[in-house]
Design a protein around this motif. Structure first.
Motif, PDB file in Angstrom:
ATOM      1  N   LEU A  22      34.695  55.072  45.972  1.00 41.55           N
ATOM      2  CA  LEU A  22      35.613  55.228  44.848  1.00 41.55           C
ATOM      3  C   LEU A  22      36.117  53.860  44.397  1.00 41.55           C
ATOM      4  CD1 LEU A  22      37.884  58.150  46.097  1.00 41.55           C
ATOM      5  CD2 LEU A  22      36.222  58.247  44.257  1.00 41.55           C
ATOM      6  N   VAL A  23      36.187  53.679  43.063  1.00 42.10           N
ATOM      7  CA  VAL A  23      36.780  52.487  42.473  1.00 42.10           C
ATOM      8  C   VAL A  23      37.696  52.965  41.355  1.00 42.10           C
ATOM      9  CG1 VAL A  23      36.362  50.354  41.192  1.00 42.10           C
ATOM     10  CG2 VAL A  23      34.773  51.051  42.981  1.00 42.10           C
ATOM     11  N   ALA A  24      38.984  52.644  41.439  1.00 38.71           N
ATOM     12  CA  ALA A  24      39.952  53.059  40.430  1.00 38.71           C
ATOM     13  C   ALA A  24      40.408  51.846  39.622  1.00 38.71           C
ATOM     14  CB  ALA A  24      41.157  53.713  41.084  1.00 38.71           C
ATOM     15  N   VAL A  25      40.517  52.042  38.291  1.00 37.58           N
ATOM     16  CA  VAL A  25      40.986  50.989  37.395  1.00 37.58           C
ATOM     17  C   VAL A  25      42.087  51.582  36.527  1.00 37.58           C
ATOM     18  CG1 VAL A  25      40.344  49.330  35.615  1.00 37.58           C
ATOM     19  CG2 VAL A  25      38.672  49.961  37.364  1.00 37.58           C
ATOM     20  N   ALA A  26      43.298  51.066  36.677  1.00 38.47           N
ATOM     21  CA  ALA A  26      44.450  51.587  35.937  1.00 38.47           C
ATOM     22  C   ALA A  26      44.504  51.007  34.529  1.00 38.47           C
ATOM     23  CB  ALA A  26      45.740  51.250  36.673  1.00 38.47           C
ATOM     24  N   SER A  27      45.017  51.803  33.595  1.00 38.64           N
ATOM     25  CA  SER A  27      45.217  51.327  32.228  1.00 38.64           C
ATOM     26  C   SER A  27      46.328  50.273  32.236  1.00 38.64           C
ATOM     27  CB  SER A  27      45.593  52.493  31.308  1.00 38.64           C
ATOM     28  OG  SER A  27      46.842  53.039  31.686  1.00 38.64           O
ATOM     29  N   PHE A  55      42.111  60.311  34.233  1.00 36.74           N
ATOM     30  CA  PHE A  55      43.233  61.233  34.392  1.00 36.74           C
ATOM     31  C   PHE A  55      44.515  60.444  34.615  1.00 36.74           C
ATOM     32  CE2 PHE A  55      40.475  61.169  38.148  1.00 36.74           C
ATOM     33  CZ  PHE A  55      41.294  60.628  39.113  1.00 36.74           C
ATOM     34  N   LEU A  56      45.629  61.138  34.702  1.00 38.08           N
ATOM     35  CA  LEU A  56      46.920  60.488  34.899  1.00 38.08           C
ATOM     36  C   LEU A  56      46.949  59.745  36.233  1.00 38.08           C
ATOM     37  CD1 LEU A  56      49.289  63.323  33.650  1.00 38.08           C
ATOM     38  CD2 LEU A  56      48.757  61.182  32.484  1.00 38.08           C
ATOM     39  N   SER A  57      47.632  58.633  36.272  1.00 32.64           N
ATOM     40  CA  SER A  57      47.692  57.799  37.472  1.00 32.64           C
ATOM     41  C   SER A  57      48.391  58.471  38.644  1.00 32.64           C
ATOM     42  CB  SER A  57      48.395  56.479  37.162  1.00 32.64           C
ATOM     43  OG  SER A  57      47.579  55.701  36.328  1.00 32.64           O
ATOM     44  N   VAL A  58      49.176  59.500  38.395  1.00 39.31           N
ATOM     45  CA  VAL A  58      49.882  60.161  39.496  1.00 39.31           C
ATOM     46  C   VAL A  58      48.946  60.961  40.397  1.00 39.31           C
ATOM     47  CG1 VAL A  58      52.084  60.263  38.271  1.00 39.31           C
ATOM     48  CG2 VAL A  58      50.477  62.176  38.098  1.00 39.31           C
TER      49      VAL A  58
END
Length: 129
Positions: A22-27, A55-58
């Motif tokens: 998994l790789v997550a990139v926040a806006s 999707f939403l960061s939460v």
């Protein structure tokens, strides 16, 4: 009953498991995130699939694997030399993201969605050869 338990243990021990990354990139504003899930197996049945969900960061990053309705990109992985870098996620604004991808030559084309599930994030795709 004992044979069923023994069979289950045997299958669990001898079945090849897929690797997940998994790789997550926040806006920039932190409200949304794009999460890339890579599922691969380099054993007897060689496969690799990338998917990206927004999707939403939460929500936890693992949410990408549990609800495909948030998926905006899904397709075979790039060639092995480019796998670590592509597809690439770049937020250009709080509600705009660019996904750069390189399809495997002669492979199945990826599924691309122009909008995310919330309909608030614009998605731009860049195909590189």
């Amino acid at each position: 009953m004992l044979a069923l338990i023994a069979g289950s243990i045997y299958l669990a021990a001898t079945t090849d498991r897929a690797d997940k990354a998994l790789v997550a990139v926040a806006s920039p504003g932190g409200k949304y995130k794009a999460v890339r899930l890579t599922v691969s197996n380099d054993t007897s049945v060689n496969f690799c699939v990338d998917s990206i969900a927004i999707f939403l960061s939460v929500y936890p990053d693992s949410f990408v694997a549990s609800d495909s309705s948030y998926e905006v990109y899904s397709g075979p992985c790039a060639a092995p030399a480019r796998r670590a870098a592509l597809p690439k996620i770049e937020w250009t604004a709080n509600n705009k993201v660019t996904i750069t991808y390189a399809p495997e030559p002669g492979g199945k084309p990826p599924r691309l969605k122009e909008r995310d599930m919330s309909l608030f994030v614009d998605i731009r795709y860049v195909k590189v050869e």
